[in-house]
Design an enzyme around this catalytic site. Structure first.
Site, short mmCIF file in Angstrom:
data_model
loop_
_atom_site.label_atom_id
_atom_site.label_comp_id
_atom_site.label_asym_id
_atom_site.label_seq_id
_atom_site.Cartn_x
_atom_site.Cartn_y
_atom_site.Cartn_z
N ARG A 65 0.86 -1.20 0.00
CA ARG A 65 0.00 0.00 0.00
C ARG A 65 0.89 1.24 0.00
O ARG A 65 1.77 1.37 0.85
CB ARG A 65 -0.87 -0.03 1.25
N ARG A 92 -1.30 6.68 9.89
CA ARG A 92 -1.40 6.22 8.49
C ARG A 92 -1.42 7.39 7.51
O ARG A 92 -1.36 8.55 7.90
CB ARG A 92 -2.69 5.41 8.32
N LYS A 111 -3.46 1.22 15.02
CA LYS A 111 -3.43 2.19 13.92
C LYS A 111 -3.99 3.54 14.36
O LYS A 111 -4.83 3.62 15.27
CB LYS A 111 -4.20 1.64 12.72
N LYS A 157 -5.50 7.28 12.54
CA LYS A 157 -5.89 7.85 11.24
C LYS A 157 -6.31 9.31 11.36
O LYS A 157 -7.05 9.67 12.28
CB LYS A 157 -7.03 7.04 10.66
N CYS A 169 -15.48 -2.44 -0.04
CA CYS A 169 -14.11 -2.78 0.35
C CYS A 169 -13.61 -3.92 -0.52
O CYS A 169 -14.37 -4.52 -1.28
CB CYS A 169 -14.07 -3.18 1.82
N CYS A 173 -8.50 -10.41 1.04
CA CYS A 173 -8.56 -10.01 2.45
C CYS A 173 -8.77 -11.23 3.35
O CYS A 173 -9.77 -11.95 3.21
CB CYS A 173 -9.68 -9.01 2.67
N CYS A 228 -16.93 -7.63 6.00
CA CYS A 228 -16.89 -7.96 7.43
C CYS A 228 -17.13 -6.67 8.21
O CYS A 228 -17.16 -5.58 7.62
CB CYS A 228 -15.54 -8.61 7.81
N CYS A 256 -14.07 -1.06 6.39
CA CYS A 256 -13.08 -0.41 5.52
C CYS A 256 -13.69 0.54 4.49
O CYS A 256 -13.00 1.42 3.99
CB CYS A 256 -12.21 -1.44 4.84
FE1 SRM Z 1 -9.18 -1.55 6.36
C1 SRM Z 1 -7.94 -4.24 7.97
C2 SRM Z 1 -8.46 -2.90 3.40
C3 SRM Z 1 -9.70 1.44 4.90
C4 SRM Z 1 -10.81 -0.51 9.17
N1 SRM Z 1 -8.27 -3.26 5.80
C5 SRM Z 1 -7.78 -4.23 6.62
C6 SRM Z 1 -6.99 -5.26 5.83
C7 SRM Z 1 -5.55 -4.84 5.80
C8 SRM Z 1 -7.18 -6.73 6.28
C9 SRM Z 1 -6.24 -7.30 7.30
O1 SRM Z 1 -5.99 -6.67 8.34
O2 SRM Z 1 -5.80 -8.41 7.07
C10 SRM Z 1 -7.66 -5.08 4.43
C11 SRM Z 1 -6.82 -5.49 3.23
C12 SRM Z 1 -7.73 -6.03 2.15
C13 SRM Z 1 -7.06 -6.29 0.88
O3 SRM Z 1 -7.06 -7.46 0.43
O4 SRM Z 1 -6.56 -5.37 0.25
C14 SRM Z 1 -8.14 -3.66 4.51
N2 SRM Z 1 -8.99 -0.85 4.51
C15 SRM Z 1 -8.79 -1.59 3.40
C16 SRM Z 1 -8.99 -0.77 2.14
C17 SRM Z 1 -8.10 -1.18 0.99
C18 SRM Z 1 -10.47 -0.83 1.75
C19 SRM Z 1 -10.81 -0.34 0.37
O5 SRM Z 1 -11.54 -1.08 -0.29
O6 SRM Z 1 -10.42 0.75 -0.04
C20 SRM Z 1 -8.73 0.63 2.72
C21 SRM Z 1 -7.28 0.99 2.67
C22 SRM Z 1 -7.04 2.29 3.30
C23 SRM Z 1 -5.68 2.85 3.10
O7 SRM Z 1 -5.33 3.14 1.96
O8 SRM Z 1 -4.98 3.05 4.09
C24 SRM Z 1 -9.16 0.43 4.15
N3 SRM Z 1 -10.01 0.19 6.96
C25 SRM Z 1 -10.23 1.28 6.17
C26 SRM Z 1 -11.13 2.19 6.81
C27 SRM Z 1 -11.67 3.48 6.24
C28 SRM Z 1 -10.83 4.66 6.63
O9 SRM Z 1 -9.78 4.53 7.22
O10 SRM Z 1 -11.26 5.77 6.32
C29 SRM Z 1 -11.46 1.62 8.02
C30 SRM Z 1 -12.48 2.17 9.05
C31 SRM Z 1 -11.97 3.32 9.83
C32 SRM Z 1 -11.23 2.85 11.05
O11 SRM Z 1 -10.07 2.52 10.95
O12 SRM Z 1 -11.87 2.80 12.11
C33 SRM Z 1 -10.74 0.36 8.11
N4 SRM Z 1 -9.31 -2.24 8.26
C34 SRM Z 1 -10.09 -1.70 9.25
C35 SRM Z 1 -10.04 -2.55 10.40
C36 SRM Z 1 -10.79 -2.32 11.74
C37 SRM Z 1 -9.99 -1.46 12.65
C38 SRM Z 1 -10.62 -1.33 14.01
O13 SRM Z 1 -10.34 -0.35 14.68
O14 SRM Z 1 -11.35 -2.20 14.42
C39 SRM Z 1 -9.22 -3.65 10.06
C40 SRM Z 1 -8.86 -4.85 10.94
C41 SRM Z 1 -7.82 -4.55 11.93
O15 SRM Z 1 -7.17 -3.51 11.94
O16 SRM Z 1 -7.62 -5.43 12.77
C42 SRM Z 1 -8.79 -3.42 8.70
FE1 SF4 Z 2 -11.42 -7.01 4.63
FE2 SF4 Z 2 -13.37 -6.51 6.32
FE3 SF4 Z 2 -11.81 -4.53 5.49
FE4 SF4 Z 2 -13.54 -5.59 3.84
S1 SF4 Z 2 -14.06 -4.52 5.72
S2 SF4 Z 2 -11.36 -5.18 3.37
S3 SF4 Z 2 -13.56 -7.72 4.45
S4 SF4 Z 2 -11.15 -6.23 6.72
#
Ligand code: SRM
Ligand code: SF4
Length: 565
Positions: free
Chosen positions: A76, A145, A209, A211, A422, A428, A467, A471
């Site tokens: 990323r 981030r 993390k 943000k 997402c 993922c 899930c 994201c």
């Molecule tokens: Fe996310 C984890 C994809 C934005 C909350 N996110 C992941 C992972 C890395 C899965 C993992 O941990 O194994 C995903 C990778 C999937 C893949 O195959 O590419 C993933 N997140 C994404 C992306 C690519 C979604 C998208 O379709 O665009 C976004 C990449 C952002 C970036 O460029 O940095 C992405 N993730 C977000 C957002 C939205 C935001 O930040 O505005 C959130 C919700 C906001 C937040 O953080 O509260 C988000 N991602 C999570 C979480 C839950 C965090 C939590 O506090 O509970 C996880 C899981 C974790 O961290 O354990 C996660």
């Molecule tokens: Fe993966 Fe869940 Fe984030 Fe979708 S919302 S990219 S399924 S961690």
């Protein structure tokens, strides 16, 4: 400081013992007997913007054949404000084709993900990015981030200032460790180069993390209330007078665990432009010291604030700042999406926002041809779209022709242009259900209904995730769909069109047919019964389809126990 007596989580020891994020990654990369890395190194590569994944479509078959999983890496980029030069776009495209799966994935945080990189290609991929003056440092992991900002810096002076703040905060909060350069670029550690400390983070970095987003009203394209820390620019006379500060937003939760919840941030005061970087640093240090380091499910700032109380958090922040934030100024948002098509900026240059379905760029030829012109910028939006920015007026016609030639400006319905999904399957590891590969078909089915009731061009936000981690920020959409198991989703309704109010659970465990049936009825009612200008999310509440929220900015708290699980 935290007085927690519970043992720290395993990740804390991994970080502390990592020699500032080095671990044994460099050694692991040389091991040809596996496509994977050690468990600890898998945690550490995240700080370098790199995730170990496997192709889940192949899991069962490889399991049957007793083969190792089909390991692949996701990388990323770190792109504060989402801005790339045409040369950087071309470099990214080349890396995706030569080292990845041939696609670029624009993300909800204004950057690009490369999927499908096998271990033997990883270092070359990162070096290729570095050659184009790009990097993946801190794109993932327990650090600040990629800082996101209202698109786009060239539209007006105020836009430029907002993007400048995102750059400044991103640079200030970047870890000082040289580990990324040593491992991925130099290939060896330079003697004596190991750090003694990280001035802002310390040896164990953040509890989780972190943000940050910078918004410029009236558009909330960054979804400022979803962030640990947000800045809302207050514009006066075309200049930024300062920023309202928002803390404690976040989307992630776990099904069946009501003490995990999405939360919208609280506006706690106002700071001057000169104070903003300092405010960011001090909020980070409060969370660094008070965040939960035992339970990673409660380690985000939103839980720290719930535990401490907002007043105590603010007092701690003021003390570290050495001054108090002044009372928040007023602001108004109209929407949290993108407006597609051409607009002209204050300086006469043109900007065109292109719709990219769920951020997946598969057809690279058209954008390649535009990048080869060597003009303007490529800006990724927090809604997974792409802006061709800063196009000189005398080159607009040329770009328009290329866009048309390559079918990059086909009209889309109001629902589709406001849809986010997402990544989910197959890459993922946390996905419980499809998202990116499924939402387009579901939208097509809903479009039939929208056409029938005359809403085809109405803007309605719909967001899906595979899930509950959130994201695609599904809890801030008018219609939210969150995966429970293959083919099964929870359906949420009633988010505000400007991203300021979360939606609520409307139907639990529904499949595609049930979703289309439920939304079909609601959309018909909406077409017949809405007030002039009333948004779908507001209508869902007024018409009684869901109860208004009584629990402020904390999701779940007013749901019945039955609906919480
Ligand atoms: Fe996310 C984890 C994809 C934005 C909350 N996110 C992941 C992972 C890395 C899965 C993992 O941990 O194994 C995903 C990778 C999937 C893949 O195959 O590419 C993933 N997140 C994404 C992306 C690519 C979604 C998208 O379709 O665009 C976004 C990449 C952002 C970036 O460029 O940095 C992405 N993730 C977000 C957002 C939205 C935001 O930040 O505005 C959130 C919700 C906001 C937040 O953080 O509260 C988000 N991602 C999570 C979480 C839950 C965090 C939590 O506090 O509970 C996880 C899981 C974790 O961290 O354990 C996660
Ligand atoms: Fe993966 Fe869940 Fe984030 Fe979708 S919302 S990219 S399924 S961690």
């Amino acid at each position: 400081m935290s007085t927690d007596v519970r043992p720290p989580s395993a990740n804390e020891a991994i970080k502390a013992n990592s020699r500032f994020l080095r671990g044994t990654i460099a050694d692991g990369l040389t091991r040809a007997e596996t496509g994977s890395l050690s468990d600890d190194d898998q945690q550490l590569t995240k700080f370098h913007g790199i995730y170990l994944q496997d192709d889940r479509d192949l899991r069962a078959e490889r399991g049957r054949k007793k083969m190792e999983k089909a390991f692949i890496f996701m990388a990323r980029l770190r792109v504060p404000g989402g801005v790339l030069t045409p040369a950087q776009w071309l470099a990214a495209e080349m890396i995706a084709c030569e080292r990845g799966n041939g696609t670029l994935r624009l993300t909800t945080r204004q950057t690009i993900q490369f999927h499908g990189i096998i271990k033997s290609n990883l270092r070359q991929a990162i070096r290729g990015l570095h050659d184009a003056l790009l990097d993946t440092i801190s794109a993932c992991g327990d650090v600040n981030r990629n800082v996101i900002a209202r698109v786009n810096p060239w539209q007006s002076r105020a836009h430029g200032e907002v993007a400048g703040l995102a750059q400044a905060i991103g640079a200030h909060l970047l870890p000082k460790s040289r580990a990324w350069h040593e491992i991925w670029i130099d290939g060896e550690q330079i003697a004596g180069s190991e750090e003694q400390d990280e001035p802002i983070y310390g040896r164990t970095y953040m509890p989780r993390k972190f943000k940050i987003a910078v918004a410029l009203p009236p558009h909330n394209d960054v979804d400022v209330f979803a962030h640990d820390l947000g800045f809302i620019a207050i514009e006066e006379g075309g200049r930024i007078a300062g920023y309202d500060v928002v803390v404690g937003g976040g989307m992630g939760m776990t099904h069946g665990e009501p003490d995990t919840f999405p939360r919208t941030g609280d506006v706690i005061g106002f700071c001057s432009p000169e104070q903003a970087v300092d405010v960011a640093e001090k909020v980070v240090t409060v969370q660094r010291d008070f965040g939960d380091r035992s339970d990673r499910k409660h380690a985000r700032l939103k839980y720290t604030i719930e535990r401490m109380g907002l007043d105590a958090f603010r007092a701690e922040l003021d003390q570290r700042l050495g001054y108090a934030l002044t009372p928040a100024r007023s602001f108004a948002f109209t929407d949290n999406g993108d407006r597609l098509g051409w607009v002209q900026g204050d300086n006469g240059a043109w900007h065109c926002t292109l719709f990219v379905e769920n951020g997946r760029v598969r057809e690279l030829a058209g954008l390649h041809a535009i990048a080869e012109l060597g003009i303007g910028r490529f800006i990724i939006t927090p809604n997974q779209n792409l802006v061709l920015a800063d196009i000189p007026p005398d080159r607009k016609q040329e770009v328009t022709m290329l866009l048309e030639q390559h079918g990059l400006v086909a009209p889309v319905s109001g629902l589709r242009r406001n849809a986010l999904a997402c990544v989910a399957l197959p890459t993922c590891g946390l996905a419980l259900a499809e998202s990116e590969r499924y939402l387009p078909d579901l939208v097509t089915r809903l479009e039939d209904e929208l056409e029938r009731v005359g809403l085809a061009q109405d803007d309605i936000t719909i967001r899906m995730t595979g899930c509950p981690n959130g994201c695609a920020r599904p809890y801030l959409a008018e219609i939210g769909l969150v995966g429970r198991s293959p083919g099964i989703y929870n359906l949420y309704l009633g988010g505000a069109f400007d991203g300021s109010r979360m939606n609520k659970l409307y139907r639990r465990d529904v499949d595609g047919d049930a979703i289309v049936a439920a939304l079909g009825t609601l959309l018909r009612d909406y077409a017949e019964g809405r007030h002039a200008g009333e948004r779908f999310g507001d209508f869902a509440i007024r018409a009684g389809h869901i109860r208004p929220t009584t629990s402020g900015n904390r999701f779940h708290a007013d749901l019945s126990p039955e609906l919480r699980s």
